[in-house]
Design a protein around this motif. Structure first.
Motif, PDB file in Angstrom:
ATOM      1  N   GLY A 172       0.792  -1.225   0.000  1.00 23.61           N
ATOM      2  CA  GLY A 172       0.000   0.000   0.000  1.00 23.61           C
ATOM      3  C   GLY A 172       0.821   1.270   0.000  1.00 23.61           C
ATOM      4  N   LYS A 173       2.142   1.132   0.023  1.00 21.36           N
ATOM      5  CA  LYS A 173       3.015   2.301  -0.018  1.00 21.36           C
ATOM      6  C   LYS A 173       3.568   2.496  -1.422  1.00 21.36           C
ATOM      7  N   ARG A 174       3.851   3.721  -1.756  1.00 20.34           N
ATOM      8  CA  ARG A 174       4.489   4.015  -3.033  1.00 20.34           C
ATOM      9  C   ARG A 174       5.988   4.191  -2.802  1.00 20.34           C
ATOM     10  N   TYR A 175       6.781   3.389  -3.487  1.00 15.67           N
ATOM     11  CA  TYR A 175       8.232   3.444  -3.333  1.00 15.67           C
ATOM     12  C   TYR A 175       8.878   3.988  -4.604  1.00 15.67           C
ATOM     13  N   LEU A 176       9.816   4.911  -4.410  1.00 13.81           N
ATOM     14  CA  LEU A 176      10.606   5.450  -5.510  1.00 13.81           C
ATOM     15  C   LEU A 176      12.076   5.327  -5.139  1.00 13.81           C
ATOM     16  N   ASP A 177      12.912   5.007  -6.116  1.00 14.00           N
ATOM     17  CA  ASP A 177      14.354   4.961  -5.877  1.00 14.00           C
ATOM     18  C   ASP A 177      15.024   5.946  -6.815  1.00 14.00           C
ATOM     19  N   TRP A 178      15.630   6.978  -6.232  1.00 13.43           N
ATOM     20  CA  TRP A 178      16.277   8.008  -7.036  1.00 13.43           C
ATOM     21  C   TRP A 178      17.777   7.765  -7.099  1.00 13.43           C
ATOM     22  N   ASP A 179      18.313   7.761  -8.308  1.00 11.06           N
ATOM     23  CA  ASP A 179      19.749   7.595  -8.513  1.00 11.06           C
ATOM     24  C   ASP A 179      20.399   8.976  -8.429  1.00 11.06           C
ATOM     25  N   VAL A 180      20.731   9.359  -7.205  1.00 12.90           N
ATOM     26  CA  VAL A 180      21.278  10.692  -6.942  1.00 12.90           C
ATOM     27  C   VAL A 180      22.684  10.543  -6.370  1.00 12.90           C
ATOM     28  N   ALA A 181      23.612  11.334  -6.848  1.00 15.08           N
ATOM     29  CA  ALA A 181      24.993  11.277  -6.358  1.00 15.08           C
ATOM     30  C   ALA A 181      25.066  11.664  -4.883  1.00 15.08           C
ATOM     31  N   ASP A 182      26.018  11.068  -4.189  1.00 18.14           N
ATOM     32  CA  ASP A 182      26.243  11.367  -2.779  1.00 18.14           C
ATOM     33  C   ASP A 182      27.120  12.617  -2.662  1.00 18.14           C
ATOM     34  N   PRO A 183      26.676  13.642  -1.905  1.00 17.03           N
ATOM     35  CA  PRO A 183      27.486  14.863  -1.783  1.00 17.03           C
ATOM     36  C   PRO A 183      28.708  14.727  -0.873  1.00 17.03           C
ATOM     37  N   ALA A 184      28.812  13.630  -0.154  1.00 18.64           N
ATOM     38  CA  ALA A 184      29.932  13.468   0.790  1.00 18.64           C
ATOM     39  C   ALA A 184      31.273  13.545   0.063  1.00 18.64           C
ATOM     40  N   GLY A 185      32.121  14.445   0.559  1.00 15.61           N
ATOM     41  CA  GLY A 185      33.463  14.581   0.000  1.00 15.61           C
ATOM     42  C   GLY A 185      33.542  15.316  -1.319  1.00 15.61           C
ATOM     43  N   GLN A 186      32.423  15.832  -1.809  1.00 18.73           N
ATOM     44  CA  GLN A 186      32.406  16.520  -3.091  1.00 18.73           C
ATOM     45  C   GLN A 186      32.638  18.022  -2.902  1.00 18.73           C
ATOM     46  N   PRO A 187      33.239  18.683  -3.913  1.00 20.28           N
ATOM     47  CA  PRO A 187      33.400  20.142  -3.834  1.00 20.28           C
ATOM     48  C   PRO A 187      32.037  20.823  -3.893  1.00 20.28           C
ATOM     49  N   LEU A 188      31.992  22.063  -3.438  1.00 17.81           N
ATOM     50  CA  LEU A 188      30.726  22.777  -3.318  1.00 17.81           C
ATOM     51  C   LEU A 188      29.995  22.872  -4.664  1.00 17.81           C
ATOM     52  N   GLU A 189      30.739  23.041  -5.752  1.00 15.88           N
ATOM     53  CA  GLU A 189      30.104  23.152  -7.067  1.00 15.88           C
ATOM     54  C   GLU A 189      29.331  21.881  -7.407  1.00 15.88           C
ATOM     55  N   VAL A 190      29.870  20.734  -7.052  1.00 15.46           N
ATOM     56  CA  VAL A 190      29.201  19.459  -7.325  1.00 15.46           C
ATOM     57  C   VAL A 190      27.973  19.308  -6.428  1.00 15.46           C
ATOM     58  N   VAL A 191      28.111  19.726  -5.168  1.00 14.66           N
ATOM     59  CA  VAL A 191      26.981  19.624  -4.243  1.00 14.66           C
ATOM     60  C   VAL A 191      25.836  20.516  -4.705  1.00 14.66           C
ATOM     61  N   ARG A 192      26.157  21.664  -5.304  1.00  8.95           N
ATOM     62  CA  ARG A 192      25.107  22.527  -5.864  1.00  8.95           C
ATOM     63  C   ARG A 192      24.374  21.805  -7.002  1.00  8.95           C
ATOM     64  N   ASP A 193      25.130  21.084  -7.838  1.00  9.77           N
ATOM     65  CA  ASP A 193      24.496  20.320  -8.921  1.00  9.77           C
ATOM     66  C   ASP A 193      23.588  19.231  -8.348  1.00  9.77           C
ATOM     67  N   ILE A 194      24.035  18.579  -7.282  1.00 13.25           N
ATOM     68  CA  ILE A 194      23.227  17.540  -6.637  1.00 13.25           C
ATOM     69  C   ILE A 194      21.948  18.151  -6.069  1.00 13.25           C
ATOM     70  N   ARG A 195      22.086  19.305  -5.437  1.00 13.72           N
ATOM     71  CA  ARG A 195      20.904  20.006  -4.916  1.00 13.72           C
ATOM     72  C   ARG A 195      19.914  20.302  -6.023  1.00 13.72           C
ATOM     73  N   ASP A 196      20.404  20.797  -7.145  1.00 13.89           N
ATOM     74  CA  ASP A 196      19.519  21.155  -8.258  1.00 13.89           C
ATOM     75  C   ASP A 196      18.854  19.913  -8.852  1.00 13.89           C
ATOM     76  N   ASP A 197      19.596  18.809  -8.914  1.00  8.72           N
ATOM     77  CA  ASP A 197      19.030  17.547  -9.394  1.00  8.72           C
ATOM     78  C   ASP A 197      17.900  17.094  -8.473  1.00  8.72           C
ATOM     79  N   ILE A 198      18.157  17.154  -7.173  1.00  6.02           N
ATOM     80  CA  ILE A 198      17.137  16.742  -6.206  1.00  6.02           C
ATOM     81  C   ILE A 198      15.934  17.671  -6.274  1.00  6.02           C
ATOM     82  N   GLN A 199      16.177  18.971  -6.434  1.00  8.61           N
ATOM     83  CA  GLN A 199      15.056  19.910  -6.503  1.00  8.61           C
ATOM     84  C   GLN A 199      14.152  19.605  -7.698  1.00  8.61           C
ATOM     85  N   ALA A 200      14.740  19.277  -8.831  1.00  8.74           N
ATOM     86  CA  ALA A 200      13.935  18.940 -10.011  1.00  8.74           C
ATOM     87  C   ALA A 200      13.091  17.696  -9.742  1.00  8.74           C
TER      88      ALA A 200
END
Length: 211
Positions: A172-200
């Protein structure tokens, strides 16, 4: 002076006060024993990863309250006013925190959001805090939380991001699996891209839910 001045009453410990407060808040919903159990479990799950011991009672109180609320919703003791989304990643320090914060921000209260980790760390990724602050979102009170059956059962939609089979499956639950990069250890520019991907992805999910 009277001979018998009585026995001084011992002051309750901070943990007893936590139980007292939550037992009062959930009077008629949970027994004191159930509240005590939730507080003990919250303390035991957060204590090994807590970086600042003085903050442990505050975080354990929040976590116990969230678990009690989720359990009450899952059992139908408390009615849900809005749909519930749960975001899960391994450490609950980056991806799931970003997703939850953005979903809460973008939905403007039309959905209730929780996040959790299958193996939570003791603190948030600093880059996560920075890239969300750039969007006007403050994570001052956020902290990594362990995944539990209660929050899964209370959710209508469960979004996983790299936690594999750690998330229990309920009908009865809806499950989604998102293939999103892990921000751990990434430079700030990459983490911004991850944020934008997640926001979309969050925006598309909210639209799909008519929120």
């Amino acid at each position: 002076m009277p001979d018998d001045v009585g026995t001084p009453t011992a002051k309750p410990t901070i943990w007893e006060r936590v139980v007292d407060d939550l037992a009062y808040a959930y009077d008629g919903v949970f027994s004191r024993q159930a509240v005590q159990r939730a507080v003990t479990e919250a303390r035991e799950s957060l204590e090994p990863v807590s970086k600042i011991p003085d903050y442990l009672p505050i975080l354990a109180t929040r976590h116990a309250k969230e678990q009690l609320q989720a359990a009450a919703q899952a059992d139908g003791r408390i009615a849900k006013q809005v749909p519930e989304i749960l975001f899960v990643c391994v450490h609950n320090a980056g991806r799931s925190q970003i997703a939850a914060a953005l979903a809460e921000h973008l939905s403007a209260g039309r959905v209730h959001v929780r996040s959790a980790g299958s193996a939570p760390t003791g603190e948030l990724n600093p880059s996560t805090i920075t890239v969300l602050r750039e969007r006007g979102i403050d994570l001052a009170e956020a902290y990594p939380k362990p995944l539990s059956d209660s929050v899964v059962q209370a959710a209508d939609v469960i979004v996983t991001m790299g936690c594999g089979d750690a998330c229990p499956i309920y009908p009865g639950k809806r499950y989604l699996d998102w293939d999103v990069a892990d921000p751990a250890g990434q430079p700030l520019e990459v983490v911004r891209d991850i944020r934008d991907d997640i926001q979309a992805r969050v925006t598309a999910l909210l639209r799909d839910l008519d929120l």
